[in-house]
Design a protein around this motif. Structure first.
Motif, PDB file in Angstrom:
ATOM      1  N   UNK A  19      19.561 -15.529   8.601  1.00 58.84           N
ATOM      2  CA  UNK A  19      18.110 -15.372   8.711  1.00 58.84           C
ATOM      3  C   UNK A  19      17.690 -13.925   8.869  1.00 58.84           C
ATOM      4  N   UNK A  20      18.409 -13.142   9.667  1.00 59.95           N
ATOM      5  CA  UNK A  20      18.019 -11.755   9.886  1.00 59.95           C
ATOM      6  C   UNK A  20      18.040 -10.972   8.580  1.00 59.95           C
ATOM      7  N   UNK A  21      19.080 -11.168   7.781  1.00 61.11           N
ATOM      8  CA  UNK A  21      19.169 -10.473   6.492  1.00 61.11           C
ATOM      9  C   UNK A  21      18.012 -10.878   5.580  1.00 61.11           C
ATOM     10  N   UNK A  22      17.704 -12.165   5.546  1.00 60.56           N
ATOM     11  CA  UNK A  22      16.623 -12.641   4.681  1.00 60.56           C
ATOM     12  C   UNK A  22      15.274 -12.107   5.139  1.00 60.56           C
ATOM     13  N   UNK A  74      12.154 -19.725  12.896  1.00 62.16           N
ATOM     14  CA  UNK A  74      12.439 -21.081  13.373  1.00 62.16           C
ATOM     15  C   UNK A  74      11.150 -21.853  13.624  1.00 62.16           C
ATOM     16  N   UNK A  75      10.162 -21.192  14.220  1.00 61.67           N
ATOM     17  CA  UNK A  75       8.881 -21.848  14.475  1.00 61.67           C
ATOM     18  C   UNK A  75       8.164 -22.204  13.174  1.00 61.67           C
ATOM     19  N   UNK A  76       8.273 -21.325  12.177  1.00 62.12           N
ATOM     20  CA  UNK A  76       7.626 -21.588  10.891  1.00 62.12           C
ATOM     21  C   UNK A  76       8.309 -22.744  10.156  1.00 62.12           C
ATOM     22  N   UNK A  77       9.640 -22.777  10.220  1.00 60.99           N
ATOM     23  CA  UNK A  77      10.392 -23.822   9.535  1.00 60.99           C
ATOM     24  C   UNK A  77      10.378 -25.138  10.297  1.00 60.99           C
ATOM     25  N   UNK A 118       7.905 -15.037   6.662  1.00 65.27           N
ATOM     26  CA  UNK A 118       8.541 -16.328   6.915  1.00 65.27           C
ATOM     27  C   UNK A 118       8.361 -17.261   5.718  1.00 65.27           C
ATOM     28  N   UNK A 119       7.207 -17.201   5.078  1.00 66.43           N
ATOM     29  CA  UNK A 119       6.972 -18.029   3.900  1.00 66.43           C
ATOM     30  C   UNK A 119       7.913 -17.662   2.763  1.00 66.43           C
ATOM     31  N   UNK A 120       8.165 -16.362   2.594  1.00 70.11           N
ATOM     32  CA  UNK A 120       9.067 -15.935   1.531  1.00 70.11           C
ATOM     33  C   UNK A 120      10.489 -16.422   1.788  1.00 70.11           C
ATOM     34  N   UNK A 121      10.926 -16.342   3.047  1.00 68.72           N
ATOM     35  CA  UNK A 121      12.273 -16.815   3.382  1.00 68.72           C
ATOM     36  C   UNK A 121      12.363 -18.329   3.170  1.00 68.72           C
ATOM     37  N   UNK A 122      11.316 -19.061   3.558  1.00 67.78           N
ATOM     38  CA  UNK A 122      11.295 -20.505   3.328  1.00 67.78           C
ATOM     39  C   UNK A 122      11.368 -20.811   1.831  1.00 67.78           C
TER      40      UNK A 122
END
Length: 221
Positions: free
Chosen positions: A111-114, A100-103, A154-158
């Motif tokens: 989000x947890x799965x990702x 959340x902070x990164x996004x 976090x970058x990969x999930x974004x």
């Protein structure tokens, strides 16, 4: 779809019935474990119910057996999801709060799965031959390394949020360098397939000081 831990009331409608009708239920868990819940008639015997607790994710089989009037056998398959928020067995390098902070916005509900999948990707494609200090759970102990892994995940999930997680099968990175290691990935005959790594993931790893992590071998895919 029930989740692990849910207590549900399984129900069977029997149609034709009378005082000779009796029903039993055999419950088979995904690992093959079998149990026989107590079955109770309701609606004057027009239906039968049993309490069922789903203790594991996977496909459960409910085998109903009717004797007497209305005799027959009915099979039912129930797909059970992992408990909401349940974490896998592997290492996860970022929390949903980190994401959340990164996004700078609320993270997606999955989000947890990702984050788990992004952490698996980091482990398998970038950290397999890396050397860095870890604790007994295999997590990095130096804060700069931990922060780099957090930012990479976090970058990969974004990235997946922009291009879709399905790009994970379209073809890996063709070329990149982290420290003294050149990474050569690629799909197709000439290895020119599109990247499925977030550019910011690579930058996050490059920013980790080389005296805290060392990549010891050429990665290939």
């Amino acid at each position: 779809m029930p989740d692990v831990g849910d207590l549900v009331t399984a129900r069977l409608e029997v149609g034709e019935h009378d005082e000779t009708t009796a029903v039993t239920l055999v419950l088979a868990a995904p690992d093959g474990t079998v149990s026989t819940p107590v079955v109770t008639p309701v609606d004057d015997g027009a239906a039968w119910t049993a309490p069922v607790v789903y203790t594991a994710a996977g496909v459960w089989r409910l085998s109903w057996s009717v004797t007497g009037t209305g005799a027959g056998i009915e099979q039912e398959l129930v797909s059970v999801a992992p408990a909401p928020g349940a974490r896998g067995d592997g290492r996860v390098y970022a929390t949903t709060t980190d994401l959340a902070n990164a996004l700078k916005e609320a993270p997606p509900l999955n989000a947890q799965k990702l984050l788990e999948r992004a952490s698996e990707l980091l482990d398998s494609d970038f950290l397999l031959t890396a050397i860095y200090d870890v604790d007994e759970d295999g997590m990095p102990t130096h804060p700069l390394v931990a922060a780099g892994f957090r930012d990479a995940v976090c970058s990969q999930v974004e990235f997946w949020g922009e291009v879709g997680e399905e790009t994970d099968i379209s073809g890996p990175l063709k070329a990149a360098q982290i420290g003294s290691v050149n990474l050569q990935f690629g799909s197709g005959i000439d290895g020119s397939g599109p990247s499925y790594y977030a550019p910011k993931l690579l930058r996050a790893l490059r920013l980790i000081p080389e005296d805290h992590i060392r990549f010891t071998a050429l990665a290939s895919c």
